[in-house]
Scaffold this active site. Structure first.
Site, PDB file in Angstrom:
ATOM      1  N   HIS A  16      -2.015  -8.888   2.209  1.00 17.44           N
ATOM      2  CA  HIS A  16      -1.665  -7.605   2.858  1.00 17.44           C
ATOM      3  C   HIS A  16      -2.773  -7.274   3.872  1.00 17.44           C
ATOM      4  CE1 HIS A  16       0.252  -3.839   3.418  1.00 17.44           C
ATOM      5  NE2 HIS A  16      -0.142  -3.179   2.351  1.00 17.44           N
TER       6      HIS A  16
ATOM      7  N   SER B 139       0.825  -1.220   0.000  1.00 10.18           N
ATOM      8  CA  SER B 139       0.000   0.000   0.000  1.00 10.18           C
ATOM      9  C   SER B 139       0.857   1.266   0.000  1.00 10.18           C
ATOM     10  CB  SER B 139      -0.966  -0.001   1.189  1.00 10.18           C
ATOM     11  OG  SER B 139      -0.290  -0.266   2.391  1.00 10.18           O
TER      12      SER B 139
ATOM     13  N   ASP C 231      -2.057  -8.191  11.844  1.00  9.63           N
ATOM     14  CA  ASP C 231      -3.420  -8.626  11.507  1.00  9.63           C
ATOM     15  C   ASP C 231      -3.907  -9.794  12.356  1.00  9.63           C
ATOM     16  OD1 ASP C 231      -3.677  -6.721   9.468  1.00  9.63           O
ATOM     17  OD2 ASP C 231      -2.483  -7.976   8.140  1.00  9.63           O
TER      18      ASP C 231
ATOM     19  N   HIS D 288       5.849 -12.600   7.722  1.00  6.34           N
ATOM     20  CA  HIS D 288       6.038 -11.213   7.264  1.00  6.34           C
ATOM     21  C   HIS D 288       7.201 -11.165   6.295  1.00  6.34           C
ATOM     22  CE1 HIS D 288       6.561  -6.850   7.323  1.00  6.34           C
ATOM     23  NE2 HIS D 288       5.299  -6.824   7.697  1.00  6.34           N
TER      24      HIS D 288
ATOM     25  N   ARG E 146       3.362  -4.322  16.687  1.00 11.13           N
ATOM     26  CA  ARG E 146       1.960  -3.874  16.573  1.00 11.13           C
ATOM     27  C   ARG E 146       1.035  -4.953  17.139  1.00 11.13           C
ATOM     28  NH1 ARG E 146       1.827  -2.779  10.254  1.00 11.13           N
ATOM     29  NH2 ARG E 146       2.695  -4.889  10.399  1.00 11.13           N
TER      30      ARG E 146
END
Ligand code: CMX
Length: 472
Positions: free
Chosen positions: A308, A278, A409, A354, A363
């Site tokens: 993604h 992105s 995620d 990843h 995160r």
């Protein structure tokens, strides 16, 4: 809508006439004096001459130095590790994770201004930090909240456009469509068509980026409430911060913890250096001098891919299927078996792995800490924790992924569903709102330092074979 009325409406929204707009541009160009009371635009403008000079000198003194070599594997391997992008806001270390302008997520949580009574950082502060490299004062962040709220009126044709979408058009497609349509309001595109100096590029890009970010909560909430609720969206509260407004427009502001979650979520999902799909796409499309709206919507289309940003939707689907399959028995054996069944069916374990990270994503860690504080006994959180315990071992034994640990995620959906935002098809839209806060600062910087149109070199397989001395 006539162009003139659009211009007038946007001038009103920014509380400037086109004449005072020019004045404010000129004021920005006098630079230098940005202090603790300066606006974001003034602060960025003041930082610019030094940045421009640094780049000029770096290129003059070291422009021909070699940074590394490129192997054939990298060419066929998704360009992993090739140093070819400039990204000022953040850098991703494979072991340590993300740093925003040198600050880890816990440091940002500590240093960035909070809402009164809140304990999570405000995404307004992160936007400021990413653009300028400076931590803003509380007042500067309050002013930015007010400015985004003041710019938040979504053009009526875009509301109508969203309302006309079939409810089974994926929310990300609706989101991208609406952001593309914001092009109609682009100050950059209008100024470019009229003719402007290159030194003015960043200022129009800044205005468009501010307007676009300001519009996103209302657009996102319109999609959410059309598809899943009653189609009614409350107005932006002009005295409230961005995260609060997103929460209240979605219909969840009565829960203070959800508002705090939104502030944290919007902060940590924003930026992840420049090479992810992105961010890279927004930058690439922007390099053709497409408006911030068109550049961002291109990036959002990449975020909508399952490898993604869409992975957060996939994770919750997968966890719910697992819950159905294992019931209340979250034993190590049951979870291990479910993980192997997933892998043997040819699917990836969503939320794990990843392209750069080789450790648990910070995160993920910050969301886990939020869960431990606010929902330690939630059954889905317990399931997520149990998967966290088992999956790295299974993925290591499986032997394919270079990183068996969870990414961002793997956790976000469980937090959202706990507060009643259970419609996982919508989750990537929230990711997209946050991503705008991360990628648009770099677009402004790109225009300010005169980054050129991007154009790497490509060859056919036959030509590469020749280059490496192979016969096919
Ligand atoms: N489950 C099973 N297999 C995995 C895997 C996972 N979670 N992660 C990687 N692999 C596999 C790859 O598919 C690849 O297999 P092939 O050799 O058969 O093609 C192999 O392991 C090597 O991949 P890698 O180098 O470790 O990872 P990549 O850089 O190619 O891909 C990513 C990274 C994120 C796309 C991948 O780990 C993945 O598909 N994860 C699951 C989806 C996901 O969580 N995406 C979200 C990422 C974060 C974000 O951008 O939002």
């Amino acid at each position: 809508m006539a162009a003139l009325s659009t211009t007038a409406r946007f001038a009103l929204r920014r509380n400037i006439t086109s004449q005072s707009s020019n004045l404010s541009f000129n004021a920005a160009r006098t630079y230098a004096t940005a202090g603790k009371n300066a606006s974001l635009k003034e602060t960025f403008a003041a930082s610019l001459p030094q940045k421009q000079e640094q780049i000029k000198k770096l290129r003059k003194d070291h422009g021909s130095k070699v940074l590394g070599e490129v192997t054939l594997d990298q060419v066929y391997g998704g360009a992993r590790g090739i140093k070819s992008l400039v990204w000022e806001g953040s850098v991703l270390d494979s072991e340590e994770g993300i740093r925003f302008r040198g600050r880890t997520i816990p440091e940002c949580q500590e240093q960035l201004p909070k809402a009164p009574g809140g304990s999570e950082p405000l995404p307004e502060g992160l936007f400021w930090l990413l653009l300028t490299g400076e931590v803003p004062t509380e007042q500067q962040v309050r002013d930015l909240s007010a400015e985004w709220a003041a710019r938040s009126d979504v053009p009526s044709f875009i509301t109508e456009l969203i309302d006309r979408c079939p409810s089974d058009l994926h929310p990300m497609a609706q989101f991208s469509l609406a952001v593309t349509a914001l092009e109609h309001e682009s100050a950059f595109s209008k100024a470019y068509a009229r003719g402007m100096k290159k030194t003015e590029y960043w200022e129009h890009t800044f205005e468009d980026s501010m307007d676009t970010i300001a519009n996103l909560p209302t657009i996102a909430a319109r999609i959410y409430r059309n598809v899943f609720k009653d189609g009614k969206v409350p107005a932006v509260q002009k005295d409230k911060d961005y995260g609060y407004n997103l929460a209240q427009q979605l219909g969840f502001a009565e829960n203070h913890d959800f508002v705090e979650l939104m502030r944290l979520y919007l902060t940590i999902h924003s930026d992840h250096e420049g090479g992810n799909v992105s961010a890279h796409t927004t930058h690439l499309v922007g390099s053709a001098l497409s408006s911030p709206m068109l550049s961002l919507s291109a990036g959002l289309n990449g975020l909508a891919g399952p490898l993604h940003g869409l992975a957060n939707q996939e994770v919750l689907n997968w966890l719910q299927e697992m819950k159905k399959s294992v019931g209340s028995d979250l034993s190590d054996e049951n979870i291990t078996k479910y993980l192997w069944d997933t892998l043997k069916s040819g699917r990836v374990v969503p939320g794990y792995g990843h392209a750069v990270l080789r450790k648990t994503d910070p995160r993920y860690v910050s969301q886990r800490e939020f869960a431990l504080k606010h929902l330690p006994d939630d059954p889905m959180f317990k399931l997520v924790s149990q998967v966290y315990k088992i999956a790295p071992g299974v993925l290591t034994e499986h032997g394919k992924t270079k990183n068996p640990y969870p990414n961002v995620d793997a956790h976000s959906g469980v937090l959202l569903q706990y507060y009643g935002l259970t419609e996982q098809n919508f989750y990537t839209v929230l990711f997209g709102v946050s991503r705008a806060i991360g990628v648009l600062p770099q677009l402004i910087i790109d225009r300010a330092v005169g980054m050129p149109i991007e154009r790497p070199k490509s060859f056919s397989t036959e030509a590469y074979a020749k280059l490496v001395g192979a016969t096919l």
